[in-house]
Design an enzyme around this catalytic site. Structure first.
Site, mmCIF file in Angstrom:
data_model
loop_
_atom_site.group_PDB
_atom_site.id
_atom_site.type_symbol
_atom_site.label_atom_id
_atom_site.label_comp_id
_atom_site.label_asym_id
_atom_site.label_seq_id
_atom_site.Cartn_x
_atom_site.Cartn_y
_atom_site.Cartn_z
ATOM 1 N N CYS A 187 -51.115 -24.896 -22.708
ATOM 2 C CA CYS A 187 -49.382 -24.846 -22.690
ATOM 3 C C CYS A 187 -49.027 -23.556 -23.597
ATOM 4 O O CYS A 187 -47.523 -23.579 -23.492
ATOM 5 C CB CYS A 187 -49.161 -26.078 -23.917
ATOM 6 S SG CYS A 187 -49.785 -27.719 -22.804
ATOM 7 N N HIS A 194 -40.990 -29.575 -20.004
ATOM 8 C CA HIS A 194 -41.948 -28.536 -20.394
ATOM 9 C C HIS A 194 -42.882 -28.189 -19.189
ATOM 10 O O HIS A 194 -43.997 -28.811 -18.859
ATOM 11 C CB HIS A 194 -43.109 -29.791 -21.162
ATOM 12 C CG HIS A 194 -44.281 -28.885 -21.629
ATOM 13 N ND1 HIS A 194 -44.446 -27.535 -21.911
ATOM 14 C CD2 HIS A 194 -45.424 -29.394 -22.355
ATOM 15 C CE1 HIS A 194 -45.695 -27.119 -22.300
ATOM 16 N NE2 HIS A 194 -46.137 -28.552 -22.547
#
Lengths: 388, 388
Positions: free
Chosen positions: A84, A334
């Site tokens: 991420c 996200h």
């Protein structure tokens, strides 16, 4: 060392776009950023690109050449992957390239596409950010891992699900009117507390969504900006990166995130700032507890003190230190490989005055972006400052 | 700009190691390189790490923190992915970091593990280096893609399967006695010509094998080497990278590799050399035709002229310009993410005089490493020179 300016920034809308390919998404973000910059494509010296699970969701590795093509760029292109934090590490590399003079103009961006596969497959992909041998193979997914961290935090410092809920409520409120955000809807504390439990103590609204989207920025040297009369008032004055053990079991503490602190220390040192100088932040709130841990790791709150920041109002839109004015990962969304760049896109707009929430921070001149990978085995921190 | 030296270099044995994890393999290569360098682990400022299909073969993304741990390094760690050029792009980034002064000491390496999955699954993973929408989804795997390139080359310039066979025979012969090589066995031209066809005109021996393995180098600034009295006689004097369209159908020609030429031009310019200065090369011979295309893209042979280089003896161990003295990807093996670094490990040993084939190049002072991804949508070129 060349000073680094952000000449252009842009994102696609974040959300569910199963019908759009990754190259389509990135091409759009790159076009917006390049158009915003006023830099001709031929001037771009390299592409730094972040993506996490394209091999799982699109059966597509080797994405950098593909994304260069989609962006209309013929310069050398490299993919960076740090789960991420893939966008953040791409950004740090882009900053270094401009600073060192290796490049005058860098297109940096990221993309993730996950809604074209089943939720099970997407979850399987995301779990590859954890240690397969010691975590994911044993059934620990990310909600489970962050639930362990939340529980440890509650035991060590106190805190309740309602405290964490305030983070989710705040970030959803911040996303109102952000036309790129995935969820432009308010939620209440009771919505959060009454939502299904995902991994105790975390419920559905403690978690960020699965998101398709892309973001990009054009970084230039200050000299290039001056020579070409670019309007590029935002400078990147600090860039730091930290790495920790991948598996939680190998850490000394579940409530510390040393990779964040390492990255922050390096970035603050470069920018010659202290945490108290920061006017606003975008931090990696993949779960509500992650925002709490980030603010402590970044040194803007003492350990055990950030749990109450959202509920007390300090980190809200009207508080002293607004956090995640974009809506954060929680509400803006996200798109994993894009997130680290997306934070800088949002901060650039916030500081330039062309963001829906710019009015909340009219005098802001210094912002920090914090991007994390996995359970913060990777972290990057970037300092942005307004320059004349 | 800091000059860059190679202080240490090492690889695991290449071959089939299905029982060894990726972290185990990389930990070994890193240990050998670090021990060879004499640099304390605490001095390492960053890890640049290449891996291609770890998500497919080990269900493991986010490998950089894992590999830092395996190497005993706590510095920031980043994974680079550019298919079979993953190691090369990691290396280029490592060189830039030392040059710019961002780091004094960088551990750079790569790893791939593929024998723990079925050949079908490994092939599926490798195919992710091609354009999924326009190539792999339509059934084009890499033997098929390189077969198209070989056929186009034969049509444009002439050449036969026997010419290509000479590349395989040469590289197998070079691997004799290289204790890291996967195949330390000679093959004959008739072995190559009589082997099963994989994708006409390429047969089994025109293709490199599937390989498990890892490689690593320790790069340091010249100033660091001097201050610490390191024995680091090999300098990296040029580093270039090029990017092309991912899909073959988007190229002007199937017999040109512009990404190689772009990378070579940049690297030669930095090193202030011409192709005629090169004493030996390691080039990306994933297929026999790839070595031919590489030598032409690198400018060491005119277009259409490299097809006969191996058969005429020019590029053999005893020729004027030895190519792939390590055995190349063909016989040394091709642990994908490690290959770009492995080439530099081999060249470092060859130039230092501690390689089984060093005797073939006693006066060599300048070597070039060429790493390619996919059908050369990505390429890196590094120039290595002996310094006092």
């Amino acid at each position: 060392m060349q000073a680094v300016r952000i000449a252009g920034a842009g994102s696609t809308a974040f959300g569910a776009s199963p019908e759009r390919t990754g190259r389509d998404l990135f091409g759009e973000a790159a076009r917006i950023a390049i158009d915003d910059s006023g830099v001709p494509r031929a001037a771009i010296d390299r592409l730094c690109y972040g993506n996490f699970v394209g091999t799982v969701t699109e059966r597509q590795g080797h994405q950098a050449p593909l994304m260069a093509k989609a962006a209309g760029v013929t310069a050398p292109a490299t993919r960076y992957e740090s789960a991420c934090a893939s966008g953040g590490v791409a950004l740090k590399s882009a900053v270094e390239a401009v600073r060192s003079g290796a490049a005058d103009v860098v297109l940096v961006g990221g993309m993730e596409r996950m809604h074209n596969v089943t939720t099970e497959r997407a979850t399987e992909g995301l779990a590859m950010a954890a240690d397969h041998l010691y975590e994911s193979r044993a059934g620990v997914t990310f909600p489970g891992a962050y639930a362990l961290m939340a529980r440890a935090y509650f035991e060590e410092f106190g805190g309740t699900r309602a405290d964490l809920a305030a983070v989710a409520v705040k970030n959803h409120r911040n996303a109102l009117g952000n036309d790129k955000a995935q969820f432009q809807t308010e939620i209440s504390t009771s919505d959060v507390l009454e939502a299904p439990t995902v991994a105790d103590p975390l419920g559905l609204y403690d978690a960020c969504p699965i998101t398709d989207g892309a973001s990009a920025c054009v970084l230039v040297s200050e000299a290039y900006a001056e020579e070409n009369n670019l309007d590029a008032p935002i400078a990147v004055t600090g860039a730091g990166q930290g790495t920790d053990s991948l598996a939680l079991q190998q850490r000394d503490s579940l409530t510390r995130t040393p990779a964040t602190t390492t990255a922050a220390t390096a970035a603050y040192d470069e920018a010659e700032i202290a945490p108290s100088d920061i006017d606003l932040l975008e931090v990696h709130d993949c779960f509500t507890i992650a925002e709490v841990l980030a603010l402590e790791g970044l040194g803007v709150y003492d350990r055990g003190a950030a749990i109450d920041a959202a509920r007390s109002g300090e980190t809200t839109r009207d508080g002293d230190l607004p956090v995640n004015l974009s809506g954060g990962l929680k509400a803006k969304g996200h798109p994993v490989g894009a997130t680290g760049v997306s934070q800088v896109v949002e901060l650039t707009k916030l500081l330039r005055g062309d963001h829906v929430n710019s009015a909340a921070v009219p005098d802001a001149s210094l912002a920090v972006a914090h991007n994390a990978g996995g359970t913060v085995a990777s972290a990057t921190v970037h300092v942005l400052e307004v320059r004349s």
